[in-house]
Design a protein around this motif. Structure first.
Motif, PDB file in Angstrom:
ATOM      1  N   PRO A  17     -25.311  41.977  -5.426  1.00 52.46           N
ATOM      2  CA  PRO A  17     -24.262  40.966  -5.660  1.00 52.46           C
ATOM      3  C   PRO A  17     -24.792  39.538  -5.808  1.00 52.46           C
ATOM      4  O   PRO A  17     -24.330  38.791  -6.685  1.00 52.46           O
ATOM      5  CB  PRO A  17     -23.373  41.107  -4.419  1.00 52.46           C
ATOM      6  N   ASP A  18     -25.740  39.155  -4.954  1.00 46.80           N
ATOM      7  CA  ASP A  18     -26.290  37.796  -5.062  1.00 46.80           C
ATOM      8  C   ASP A  18     -27.088  37.621  -6.348  1.00 46.80           C
ATOM      9  O   ASP A  18     -27.082  36.543  -6.962  1.00 46.80           O
ATOM     10  CB  ASP A  18     -27.182  37.483  -3.867  1.00 46.80           C
ATOM     11  N   LYS A  19     -27.763  38.674  -6.781  1.00 44.44           N
ATOM     12  CA  LYS A  19     -28.553  38.582  -8.004  1.00 44.44           C
ATOM     13  C   LYS A  19     -27.671  38.575  -9.247  1.00 44.44           C
ATOM     14  O   LYS A  19     -28.026  37.966 -10.272  1.00 44.44           O
ATOM     15  CB  LYS A  19     -29.569  39.716  -8.067  1.00 44.44           C
ATOM     16  N   VAL A  20     -26.529  39.245  -9.194  1.00 44.03           N
ATOM     17  CA  VAL A  20     -25.554  39.134 -10.283  1.00 44.03           C
ATOM     18  C   VAL A  20     -25.170  37.670 -10.464  1.00 44.03           C
ATOM     19  O   VAL A  20     -25.098  37.148 -11.589  1.00 44.03           O
ATOM     20  CB  VAL A  20     -24.303  39.987 -10.001  1.00 44.03           C
ATOM     21  N   CYS A  21     -24.958  36.983  -9.343  1.00 48.41           N
ATOM     22  CA  CYS A  21     -24.570  35.569  -9.399  1.00 48.41           C
ATOM     23  C   CYS A  21     -25.713  34.690  -9.886  1.00 48.41           C
ATOM     24  O   CYS A  21     -25.501  33.750 -10.672  1.00 48.41           O
ATOM     25  CB  CYS A  21     -24.099  35.120  -8.020  1.00 48.41           C
ATOM     26  N   GLU A  51     -22.989  27.172  -9.811  1.00 43.48           N
ATOM     27  CA  GLU A  51     -22.902  28.103  -8.684  1.00 43.48           C
ATOM     28  C   GLU A  51     -21.899  29.197  -9.046  1.00 43.48           C
ATOM     29  O   GLU A  51     -20.838  28.920  -9.619  1.00 43.48           O
ATOM     30  CB  GLU A  51     -22.426  27.381  -7.417  1.00 43.48           C
ATOM     31  N   THR A  52     -22.219  30.427  -8.677  1.00 43.97           N
ATOM     32  CA  THR A  52     -21.359  31.556  -9.002  1.00 43.97           C
ATOM     33  C   THR A  52     -21.008  32.342  -7.745  1.00 43.97           C
ATOM     34  O   THR A  52     -21.860  32.556  -6.875  1.00 43.97           O
ATOM     35  CB  THR A  52     -22.051  32.496 -10.009  1.00 43.97           C
ATOM     36  N   LEU A  53     -19.754  32.749  -7.649  1.00 42.16           N
ATOM     37  CA  LEU A  53     -19.268  33.664  -6.622  1.00 42.16           C
ATOM     38  C   LEU A  53     -18.758  34.908  -7.325  1.00 42.16           C
ATOM     39  O   LEU A  53     -18.049  34.813  -8.328  1.00 42.16           O
ATOM     40  CB  LEU A  53     -18.124  33.021  -5.823  1.00 42.16           C
ATOM     41  N   ALA A  54     -19.128  36.077  -6.818  1.00 40.64           N
ATOM     42  CA  ALA A  54     -18.636  37.328  -7.381  1.00 40.64           C
ATOM     43  C   ALA A  54     -18.111  38.221  -6.266  1.00 40.64           C
ATOM     44  O   ALA A  54     -18.758  38.360  -5.220  1.00 40.64           O
ATOM     45  CB  ALA A  54     -19.742  38.050  -8.156  1.00 40.64           C
ATOM     46  N   THR A  55     -16.946  38.813  -6.484  1.00 40.11           N
ATOM     47  CA  THR A  55     -16.381  39.776  -5.559  1.00 40.11           C
ATOM     48  C   THR A  55     -15.645  40.827  -6.381  1.00 40.11           C
ATOM     49  O   THR A  55     -15.848  40.896  -7.604  1.00 40.11           O
ATOM     50  CB  THR A  55     -15.472  39.080  -4.519  1.00 40.11           C
ATOM     51  N   THR A  56     -14.799  41.630  -5.769  1.00 43.60           N
ATOM     52  CA  THR A  56     -14.139  42.719  -6.481  1.00 43.60           C
ATOM     53  C   THR A  56     -13.416  42.203  -7.721  1.00 43.60           C
ATOM     54  O   THR A  56     -12.465  41.423  -7.623  1.00 43.60           O
ATOM     55  CB  THR A  56     -13.146  43.445  -5.558  1.00 43.60           C
ATOM     56  N   GLY A 252     -21.015  38.270  -3.625  1.00 42.74           N
ATOM     57  CA  GLY A 252     -22.296  37.653  -3.964  1.00 42.74           C
ATOM     58  C   GLY A 252     -22.163  36.161  -4.185  1.00 42.74           C
ATOM     59  O   GLY A 252     -21.090  35.675  -4.568  1.00 42.74           O
ATOM     60  N   LEU A 253     -23.259  35.440  -3.962  1.00 39.92           N
ATOM     61  CA  LEU A 253     -23.316  33.999  -4.182  1.00 39.92           C
ATOM     62  C   LEU A 253     -24.664  33.628  -4.786  1.00 39.92           C
ATOM     63  O   LEU A 253     -25.691  34.225  -4.453  1.00 39.92           O
ATOM     64  CB  LEU A 253     -23.149  33.231  -2.868  1.00 39.92           C
ATOM     65  N   THR A 254     -24.660  32.630  -5.640  1.00 43.14           N
ATOM     66  CA  THR A 254     -25.913  32.105  -6.170  1.00 43.14           C
ATOM     67  C   THR A 254     -26.762  31.526  -5.045  1.00 43.14           C
ATOM     68  O   THR A 254     -26.259  30.856  -4.151  1.00 43.14           O
ATOM     69  CB  THR A 254     -25.623  30.986  -7.196  1.00 43.14           C
ATOM     70  N   GLY A 255     -28.064  31.820  -5.098  1.00 44.14           N
ATOM     71  CA  GLY A 255     -29.017  31.123  -4.243  1.00 44.14           C
ATOM     72  C   GLY A 255     -29.186  31.661  -2.845  1.00 44.14           C
ATOM     73  O   GLY A 255     -29.787  30.997  -2.004  1.00 44.14           O
TER      74      GLY A 255
END
Length: 397
Positions: A17-21, A51-56, A252-255
């Motif tokens: 998830p973090d790498k997706v971001c 900055e990117t946040l990813a969830t469902t 997920g989160l960037t960084g």
């Protein structure tokens, strides 16, 4: 220094998830560097901090940019969906086609710009985009001059990913993690004590043993001959099941994977993340320069391992300090190497961007499997992995 010990590093795949971001954020940086010149904008004037946040089934992008008006939200959304598709997410909880993408980008702060832009009346020279400390590291324990644990943790996942993208491993999903515990004797890596691989599977009822059958050949291919023995302990999907993966299983989160991105804990990290930042941000560019210099110190035979620290202040061009530690392996005194570094390379933000040719769309490829220990690309990607500073360092010691 201790002679015999165990040291462990982890890696995560592009589907984590973090790498997706990280990938999405870097795709946006690349987009601005690609489209800027087409619109007549000097690449030196491009700015991006995403900055990117990813969830469902949700992606949220926030940050500051400066670039061509041709980069619209529709354009950004298309790039985001293409990245998710390339990673391989087509599951109910996270799908490249149906995920909701929210874009909250706005222009860069004028207060920040006045300290960075050389054109500003208060600034005769381009200043650092922020304050901070950055570290670079190199060691001769692998041909790539990287610490063995992180290098081989990356290699395991990269080989599996290549097989998955080639269609060889259709039952494996994009999300995975690895961890390698290396045995050191007399200061040198000689084998692997523990191996951990947790890999998403697309067939729900697959067992840990069935996953091991799929991933073990890639682990053995990644590691040097003789490193796996009958004393090596394997942990493959130790929870027993890994069907729900990616942002649907964990936000997920960037960084958030800065140690994975760098040296796996074998060297210090200044704290700043890389992905989503253009090359005016010294969190990224100066960390690349520090790795470049440290690698060239070791490649030049000046030391067996080297740590380099650089420090900057926002709006100030020159580095506040240059520190070298060769951990007792130096063939030349550390203070002499510091002076050689300062003479061999211009370590101002503009000097770094120019020397390493960083104003290019070369960042999405760095977002997984490490920013360091990679092969330089013909188009300028991973330029900080070159060893073309060796002669200059030798001349100046």
């Amino acid at each position: 220094m201790r002679a015999s010990y165990l040291f462990t590093s982890e890696s995560v795949s592009e589907g984590h998830p973090d790498k997706v971001c990280d990938r999405i954020s870097d795709e946006i940086v690349d987009l601005f560097f690609r489209e800027g010149p087409k619109a007549g904008i000097d690449p030196w004037d491009i700015r991006a901090a995403c900055e990117t946040l990813a969830t469902t089934n949700k992606v949220v992008i926030a940050g500051e940019t400066r670039g061509p008006s041709t980069v619209t939200n529709d354009h950004i959304e298309a790039v985001v969906r293409a990245a998710i598709k390339d990673i391989g997410y087509e599951q109910d909880g996270f799908h490249w086609k149906t995920a909701d993408v929210q874009i909250l980008l706005h222009p860069q702060s004028a207060d920040i710009a006045q300290g960075v832009d050389a054109k500003q009346p208060t600034n005769a020279e381009e200043g650092a985009g922020d304050q901070g400390i950055m570290f670079g590291y190199a060691t001769n324990e692998t041909p790539e001059l990287m610490p063995a644990p992180i290098f081989y943790a990356h290699k395991i996942l990269r080989l599996i990913s290549e097989a998955r993208h080639a269609g060889t491993e259709k039952v494996l999903g994009p999300d995975s993690k690895s961890q390698v515990t290396v045995q050191y004797e007399n200061g040198k890596p000689v084998g692997v004590r523990e191996i951990v691989v947790s890999h998403q599977h697309l067939v729900e009822d697959m067992t840990s043993n069935q996953v091991r059958e799929r991933v073990e050949p890639y682990v053995r291919k990644a590691l040097p001959d003789g490193w796996i023995s009958d004393k090596t302990i394997w942990h493959i999907n130790p929870t027993g099941k890994f069907f729900i993966g990616g942002p649907d299983g964990d936000a997920g989160l960037t960084g958030r994977k800065i140690i994975v991105d760098t040296y796996g804990g074998a060297a210090p990290h200044g704290g700043g993340a890389f992905s989503g930042k253009d090359s005016t941000k010294v969190d990224r560019s100066a960390a690349y320069a520090a790795r470049y210099v440290a690698k060239n110190i070791v490649a030049a035979g000046l030391a067996d391992k080297a740590t380099l620290q650089l420090a900057y202040a926002i709006g100030v061009a020159r580095p506040l300090s240059i520190y070298v530690d060769t951990h007792g392996t130096g063939k030349v005194a550390d203070d002499k190497i510091e002076k050689a570094v300062a003479a061999a390379m211009d370590l101002t933000p503009r000097g770094i961007r120019k020397h390493l040719d960083l104003n290019k769309p070369i960042y999405a490829r760095t977002s997984a499997y490490g920013h360091f220990g990679r092969t330089p690309d013909a188009d300028g990607g991973f330029s900080w992995e070159k060893t073309d500073l060796v002669d200059a360092l030798k001349r100046n010691v």
